[in-house]
Design a protein around this motif. Structure first.
Motif, PDB file in Angstrom:
ATOM      1  N   CYS A  54       0.838  -1.202   0.000  1.00 54.57           N
ATOM      2  CA  CYS A  54       0.000   0.000   0.000  1.00 54.57           C
ATOM      3  C   CYS A  54       0.872   1.251   0.000  1.00 54.57           C
ATOM      4  CB  CYS A  54      -0.893   0.035   1.236  1.00 54.57           C
ATOM      5  SG  CYS A  54      -2.430  -0.796   0.993  1.00 54.57           S
ATOM      6  N   MET A  81      -1.307  -0.671  -5.043  1.00 48.05           N
ATOM      7  CA  MET A  81      -1.962  -0.279  -3.809  1.00 48.05           C
ATOM      8  C   MET A  81      -3.205  -1.143  -3.562  1.00 48.05           C
ATOM      9  SD  MET A  81      -2.785   3.641  -3.013  1.00 48.05           S
ATOM     10  CE  MET A  81      -3.730   3.944  -1.554  1.00 48.05           C
ATOM     11  N   GLY A  82      -3.928  -1.403  -4.669  1.00 49.86           N
ATOM     12  CA  GLY A  82      -5.108  -2.252  -4.544  1.00 49.86           C
ATOM     13  C   GLY A  82      -4.748  -3.643  -4.073  1.00 49.86           C
ATOM     14  N   THR A  93      -4.148  -3.658  -0.443  1.00 53.37           N
ATOM     15  CA  THR A  93      -5.406  -3.593   0.301  1.00 53.37           C
ATOM     16  C   THR A  93      -6.077  -4.960   0.359  1.00 53.37           C
ATOM     17  OG1 THR A  93      -5.630  -1.393  -0.625  1.00 53.37           O
ATOM     18  CG2 THR A  93      -7.538  -2.274   0.508  1.00 53.37           C
ATOM     19  N   PHE A  94      -6.066  -5.668  -0.784  1.00 50.67           N
ATOM     20  CA  PHE A  94      -6.693  -6.994  -0.806  1.00 50.67           C
ATOM     21  C   PHE A  94      -5.958  -7.942   0.130  1.00 50.67           C
ATOM     22  CE2 PHE A  94      -7.942  -5.915  -5.416  1.00 50.67           C
ATOM     23  CZ  PHE A  94      -9.038  -5.216  -4.963  1.00 50.67           C
ATOM     24  N   LEU A 131      -4.352  -7.161   2.828  1.00 47.68           N
ATOM     25  CA  LEU A 131      -4.752  -6.814   4.195  1.00 47.68           C
ATOM     26  C   LEU A 131      -6.125  -7.389   4.509  1.00 47.68           C
ATOM     27  CD1 LEU A 131      -3.704  -3.105   4.774  1.00 47.68           C
ATOM     28  CD2 LEU A 131      -3.102  -5.066   6.154  1.00 47.68           C
ATOM     29  N   LEU A 132      -7.035  -7.263   3.540  1.00 49.49           N
ATOM     30  CA  LEU A 132      -8.415  -7.711   3.747  1.00 49.49           C
ATOM     31  C   LEU A 132      -8.440  -9.214   4.029  1.00 49.49           C
ATOM     32  CD1 LEU A 132     -11.243  -6.477   3.706  1.00 49.49           C
ATOM     33  CD2 LEU A 132     -11.392  -7.004   1.299  1.00 49.49           C
ATOM     34  N   VAL A 151     -12.716  -9.995  -1.878  1.00 51.73           N
ATOM     35  CA  VAL A 151     -11.557  -9.645  -2.698  1.00 51.73           C
ATOM     36  C   VAL A 151     -11.810  -9.981  -4.157  1.00 51.73           C
ATOM     37  CG1 VAL A 151      -9.172 -10.288  -3.167  1.00 51.73           C
ATOM     38  CG2 VAL A 151      -9.861  -9.703  -0.861  1.00 51.73           C
TER      39      VAL A 151
END
Lengths: 485, 100
Positions: B15, B38-39, B42-43, B45-46, B64
């Motif tokens: 990120c 960055m995406g 984020t995925f 992390l999710l 995701v």
């Protein structure tokens, strides 16, 4: 009954979006007229149902969460569904006469409009954080497509800037969602509110969401993408963007704040967001005053009016419940009256530019004599934006004034007064230009009546909201369960 | 270091890299790639954060999957706009060009 209403709100726009992709502009317009009738009827039906029986949860397709999609149909949601139906219908009807059917690419207006409409309804009704994300992205992608509709270089630049800002904002929000799911194991808004009471969420969650959504809502100083995008788009598109699209990300921010602001928020975050909103009111109004093109004046006015929305955060944090309710009512009413007035203003500005054939403010000389009707719609919308009585904008500012006094935060009163004065400044500059006399010949093109009537109707609604403000205020406060007593 | 910490660390790193790239580059294609990095962070992390007792949770996997579809659509739209912009203005960034 509900089994018909809710799918009607989500399924018909998506179906129409696909249908309209397959046909040309005129047939798409026919399809869209049918769709508009369906949307208005369904929105009215749902609003009446909730006003009568109170809010409820609805499992889409009979699948329960977390696998299925649970919709939260409460007073606030149906109020915005109805607002969307009114404003989007007006913009669509205007576009049907305003856009030139001979240009092939204009036929893409209809599918993009319907994708946008579906996304908006999805956001208002979503009961969990992830469907809010999906709705938000659907809105952004459709809105960027609408900005780029003309395909000229300046429109493309505005669309690309808008797209990049929107994508970054969404990722900020999605990061917050990841943190919420990581700490609570649920995404449902009501579930989070219950858990947050015992286990306070990390402040980082709210800060990330606030940053991402503020970028998408164009809070000062993150508003750099808005004026170009809203100013360059076709007038019906600008109306949709300013009236509805920026409100969707604010709505998510407000929902998050009301569910977990008590625990995860802080006085710094609340006052900071309020201060940026106040700065937006002043800077946006001043910039609006200095623009030479008519639509840029209206676009910068949006930056200013969006600023008021952010007074929700300081006025609902750490204050008495009645004060917070007053602030929520004021903000909701401001959102509704701004949506109606700004849509009216953009459509009226579009008519004026069509009539004089020139986007500059200085080209308006003589308009008051030969095109009084178009100018009058613009003026009525301006009355509500300035917050003059008896308009909806006045009642909203009055409620916010009372909330500031009750919360003991007198400094926001100065912002409310200064904002009204500055908006009078940029509005009267346009009137001054249009009241100049040019001679006795009428050099202007006269737009057809159908184009003139639509902004007038919206502006009258923005004014009329001041008289019937009690009804929407009662319904918007309805939680899930329990109708109007 | 537990697997969850590893996921989180990698996610935050991606990120941060993506965000820095997004802000520091002006080439539209590079910016778009930075957004995609960055995406991915984020995925990660999710999916990585939601592992109670080190067993994977199916819900974020589904999320995701949806997120990837959204990112793909956004990337495609950006590429189309970018190509047309380059065709009209001959530029790979948004500074200058016609009508600025």
């Amino acid at each position: 009954m509900l089994a018909l209403l809710i799918p009607g709100l989500l399924f018909t726009p998506l179906a129409l979006a696909v249908l309209c992709l397959l046909v040309n502009f005129r047939i798409g317009r026919l399809f869209s007229w049918v769709g508009i009738i369906v949307q208005v009827l369904v929105a009215l039906g749902l609003w009446a149902t909730v006003a009568d029986q109170g809010g409820l949860y609805y499992d889409l397709g009979g699948w329960a969460a977390p696998l299925g999609i649970e919709l939260r149909v409460d007073g606030l949601a149906v109020t915005f569904v109805l607002l969307t139906a009114v404003v989007a219908s007006a913009a669509a009807l205007h576009a049907g006469a305003y856009l030139d059917p001979r240009k092939g690419y204009q036929s893409y207006f209809w599918p993009l409009l319907w994708f946008l409409w579906a996304g908006l309804n999805g956001v208002w009704l979503a009961g969990d954080l992830f469907n809010l994300y999906v709705g938000l992205e659907l809105i952004s992608l459709a809105a960027v497509g609408l900005v780029a509709l003309g395909g000229e270089a300046p429109a493309l630049r505005a669309a690309l800037r808008y797209l990049y800002a929107a994508l970054l904002g969404s990722l900020g929000y999605l990061l917050a969602v990841a943190l919420v799911y990581g700490s609570y194991g649920t995404l449902s808004l009501s579930g989070i509110a219950e858990l947050a009471a015992d286990h306070p969420p990390a402040p980082l969650i709210l800060v990330l969401a606030a940053l991402g959504l503020a970028l998408k809502t164009a809070l000062f100083p993150l508003h750099f993408w808005l004026p170009a995008a809203h100013g360059i788009a076709k007038s019906p598109v600008s109306a949709l963007l300013s009236a509805l699209v920026v409100k969707a990300s604010f709505y998510i921010m407000a929902r998050l704040w009301l569910e977990m602001g008590e625990q995860a928020g802080s006085i710094w975050l609340a006052q900071g967001l309020g201060a940026l909103g106040a700065a937006g009111v002043v800077v946006g109004s001043w910039q609006a005053f200095r623009q030479s093109r008519l639509k840029m004046v209206v676009a910068y006015s949006s930056v200013a009016q969006i600023g008021y929305l952010f007074l929700l955060f300081p006025l609902s944090w750490g204050v008495a419940t009645t004060t917070a309710e007053l602030a929520q009512q004021g903000i909701t009413l401001h959102l509704i009256s701004h949506a109606l007035a700004k849509a009216a203003m953009f459509l009226a500005a579009g008519n004026l530019i069509l009539a004089v054939g020139n986007p500059q403010v200085s080209a308006l000389a003589g308009v008051s004599r030969f095109l009084p009707f178009s100018l009058f719609s613009f003026g009525l919308a301006a009355v509500s934006l300035m917050g003059l009585p008896p308009s909806g904008g006045f009642v909203a500012k009055w409620l916010l004034l009372q909330a500031s006094l009750a919360a003991g935060q007198w400094w926001w009163i100065g912002v409310l007064l200064l904002g009204s004065l500055l908006s009078a400044l940029y509005v009267f500059r346009i009137f001054r230009a249009s009241f100049l006399e040019t001679g006795s010949d009428d050099p202007f093109y006269h737009p057809p009546r159908s184009l003139e009537v639509i902004p007038m109707a919206l502006a009258v609604m923005a004014i009329g909201l001041g008289f019937v403000a009690n009804l929407p205020l009662t319904v918007m406060a309805l939680p899930v369960g329990g109708g109007v007593p | 270091m537990t697997p969850v910490q590893l996921y989180v660390l990698a996610g935050v790193l991606l990120c941060g890299l993506g965000f820095a790239g997004f802000l520091l580059t002006s080439h539209l294609l590079r910016k778009l790639m930075a957004f995609n990095i960055m995406g991915s962070g984020t995925f990660l992390l999710l999916v990585g954060l939601a592992q109670p007792n080190n067993t994977p949770d199916p819900v974020p996997q589904a999320l995701v999957l949806t997120g990837i579809v959204v990112a793909l659509a956004a990337t495609a739209l950006a590429l189309v706009l970018m190509r047309r912009w380059y065709h009209l203005s001959g530029r790979t960034d948004l500074q200058g060009g016609p009508g600025d």
